[in-house]
Enzyme design. Structure first.
Site, PDB file in Angstrom:
ATOM      1  N   CYS A 132       0.753  -1.200  -0.110  1.00 23.25           N
ATOM      2  CA  CYS A 132      -0.039   0.010   0.012  1.00 23.25           C
ATOM      3  C   CYS A 132       0.753   1.285  -0.048  1.00 23.25           C
ATOM      4  CB  CYS A 132      -0.964  -0.053   1.140  1.00 23.25           C
ATOM      5  SG  CYS A 132      -2.022  -1.472   1.271  1.00 23.25           S
ATOM      6  N   HIS A 161      -3.302   6.935   2.528  1.00 25.17           N
ATOM      7  CA  HIS A 161      -3.591   5.670   1.902  1.00 25.17           C
ATOM      8  C   HIS A 161      -5.079   5.515   2.381  1.00 25.17           C
ATOM      9  CE1 HIS A 161      -4.201   1.554   0.899  1.00 25.17           C
ATOM     10  NE2 HIS A 161      -3.819   1.257   2.283  1.00 25.17           N
ATOM     11  N   ASN A 206     -10.384  -0.209  -0.194  1.00 24.53           N
ATOM     12  CA  ASN A 206      -8.924   0.011  -0.105  1.00 24.53           C
ATOM     13  C   ASN A 206      -8.197  -0.792  -1.438  1.00 24.53           C
ATOM     14  OD1 ASN A 206      -6.295  -0.459   0.269  1.00 24.53           O
ATOM     15  ND2 ASN A 206      -6.493  -1.274   2.468  1.00 24.53           N
TER      16      ASN A 206
END
Length: 337
Positions: free
Chosen positions: A116, A258, A288
């Site tokens: 990520c 993020h 996500n």
């Protein structure tokens, strides 16, 4: 005068299939309320069968080039960096194929795997290439098809992750231009590599000469440890970067973290002292998307006119590895495609 990487183009692409909480609630014997209260996510996009990470990356890359006014032809771009956890193949890298499909044959092209945090790592890599004169124009893409690595029996991960791609074009310019990147801060802690991982499929599992345990071919993470580490590392990384470049927190226009979990985003903003309304949130609609989350969030915020030309923007991310990183830029006069 040293050259500075300047963001001149922005694009994002989401696969058309929308997967609602209600659809997953039926599958996993849960509820929309349970998913939303714990993650902030209401829906996500999953790629259709046959659609790969490279396919999404090409779409996002094409849109970013269009936004920057760059014709996709050999020589137009010097460098293509693709951040992804879900490459089309273990070998070769996906980036060269993406570059070729975009008409950028001849450009240096490679993948970065920092989960990520991947987009921030890729952004810093491309910015360094521009700063040293190695490249004049670079295309940085974050793209993922997490739906291909989720365990269909794991409620925890299956409700969180989505597919998508986002991309930016960086061009050599002056540090005082809107869009200029002003600094980075990166870090890692490999002692916690097992907190976020896919246990099987790599050389370590294959070298053991044993069959992988059931489910080891899928993505897995320890949610509680991830939450605590993400808040700590993103906050510390952001603070270190702001201190180094001399930007007071009060001078920030927006924080773009993020898009992992709304509670993580709120906690990071609170620890930094950034008002909640200045923290960009779009995970409620896309989930996500790992390495793609920051550029997709930037494209959403730009499309909704949430970002003002010249304002100071802080990017921060946390991912498997463990890895983390932050980047600072002034917002450009750019229209996402």
């Amino acid at each position: 005068m040293p050259l500075t990487a300047v963001l001149t183009g922005l694009g994002a692409y989401l696969p058309p299939r929308r997967v609602s909480n209600e659809e997953l609630a039926d599958r996993f014997d849960t509820t929309d309320e349970w998913i939303t209260s714990r993650t902030g996510i209401r829906s996500r996009r999953w790629a259709d069968p046959g659609t790969s990470t490279g396919d999404l990356a090409v779409e996002a890359g094409h849109r970013a080039l269009k936004s920057a006014g760059v014709d996709p032809e050999p020589g137009a771009v010097d460098l293509v960096v693709l951040a992804t956890t879900t490459p089309d193949h273990l070998c070769p890298a996906t980036a060269p194929d993406v570059a070729a499909r975009l008409g950028l044959v001849g450009a240096a092209a490679f993948d970065i795997s920092a989960v990520c945090s991947g987009f921030v790592y890729a952004l810093e890599t491309a910015a360094n290439a521009i700063g040293t004169g190695r490249a004049k124009t670079a295309l940085v893409i974050g793209a993922e098809t997490y739906s291909t690595i989720l365990n269909p029996a794991d409620r925890t991960t299956s409700v969180i992750f989505g597919d998508g791609a986002g991309a930016v074009v960086l061009t050599a310019g002056d540090a005082d231009l809107p869009g200029a990147l002003h600094g980075f801060e990166l870090g890692s802690d490999g002692t916690q590599k097992d907190v976020i991982c896919i246990p099987a499929g790599g050389s370590r599992q294959r070298a053991a000469l044993t069959e992988p345990a059931p489910g080891d071919e899928y993505f897995a993470m320890e949610g509680r440890k991830v939450f605590l580490s993400a808040v700590q590392r993103m906050s510390e990384s952001s603070t270190a970067l702001l201190d180094r470049i001399g930007w007071p927190v009060e001078s920030l226009g927006h924080l773009v973290g993020h898009q992992a979990n709304v509670r993580i985003l709120r906690a990071v903003a609170e620890q930094l002292g950034v008002p909640a309304e200045r923290a960009v949130v779009n995970l409620d609609q896309v989930g996500n998307t790992s390495a793609a989350s920051i550029p997709i969030a930037l494209a959403d915020a730009a499309a909704s006119d949430s970002l003002t030309v010249g304002e100071r923007v802080l990017l921060t991310a946390f991912g498997g590895g463990l890895t983390w990183g932050s980047a600072a830029l002034t917002w450009p006069d750019v229209v996402p495609a």
